[in-house]
Write an enzyme that holds these catalytic residues in place. Structure first.
Site, short mmCIF file in Angstrom:
data_model
loop_
_atom_site.label_atom_id
_atom_site.label_comp_id
_atom_site.label_asym_id
_atom_site.label_seq_id
_atom_site.Cartn_x
_atom_site.Cartn_y
_atom_site.Cartn_z
N GLU A 36 0.84 -1.21 0.00
CA GLU A 36 0.00 0.00 0.00
C GLU A 36 0.87 1.26 0.00
OE1 GLU A 36 -3.84 -0.21 2.52
OE2 GLU A 36 -2.32 -1.35 3.64
N TYR A 68 -7.91 28.79 6.53
CA TYR A 68 -8.03 27.43 5.99
C TYR A 68 -6.93 27.11 4.97
CZ TYR A 68 -11.03 29.93 2.63
OH TYR A 68 -11.54 30.83 1.71
N GLU A 87 -4.75 6.50 11.95
CA GLU A 87 -4.86 7.11 13.27
C GLU A 87 -3.63 7.95 13.59
OE1 GLU A 87 -7.34 3.32 13.29
OE2 GLU A 87 -5.45 3.98 12.42
N LYS A 113 -9.74 6.31 3.26
CA LYS A 113 -8.96 5.65 2.20
C LYS A 113 -9.96 5.04 1.22
CE LYS A 113 -5.64 2.90 3.40
NZ LYS A 113 -4.83 1.73 3.85
#
Length: 135
Positions: A36, A68, A87, A113
């Site tokens: 990945e 932002y 996480e 994802k």
């Protein structure tokens, strides 16, 4: 006079202003499996920052709120660092956002994802973290 001070504090605590940047799409190289991190995938990040932007609302000044563009820059920089777990990725973003903005009280970050490798069909996997400045 004391009652007015208490009421002012109460109103300040009751104000809850939110700046959100939603649907940030970035191709990146994260995942528990080494493959990945080599192949990469499409990710979507949402950031919600709770603050008090009364100053900006009154004075029309960017210095009274959360920019932002800075949120986006932090997300983009952190997404460029290959990470095994979403996480951990979200926690790094939260840490940097708290460091960038003194006026932030709470931050929520979601990282999704697309098409996760689970051996079946799923549009996305997603984690959401909510952290307060005092926790």
């Amino acid at each position: 006079m004391e009652l007015k001070i208490k009421l002012d504090k109460f109103h300040t605590l009751m104000n809850k202003d939110i700046v959100s940047l939603e649907g940030i799409e970035i191709y990146a190289f994260h995942g528990f499996y080494e493959e990945e991190r080599k192949i990469g995938n499409q990710y979507v990040v949402d950031v919600q920052v709770t603050t008090n932007f009364e100053k900006a609302a009154q004075a029309d000044e960017l210095s009274g709120t959360v920019n932002y563009e800075t949120i986006y820059a932090i997300v983009k920089e952190e997404m460029a660092i290959p990470t095994k777990l979403l996480e951990r990725l979200a926690q790094r973003m939260i840490d940097r956002l708290f460091n960038a903005f003194d006026i932030v009280e709470e931050i929520q970050v979601s990282v999704a994802k697309k098409n996760p490798p689970i051996g079946g069909v799923a549009n996305q996997s997603k984690i959401t973290m909510v952290r307060s400045k005092n926790s």
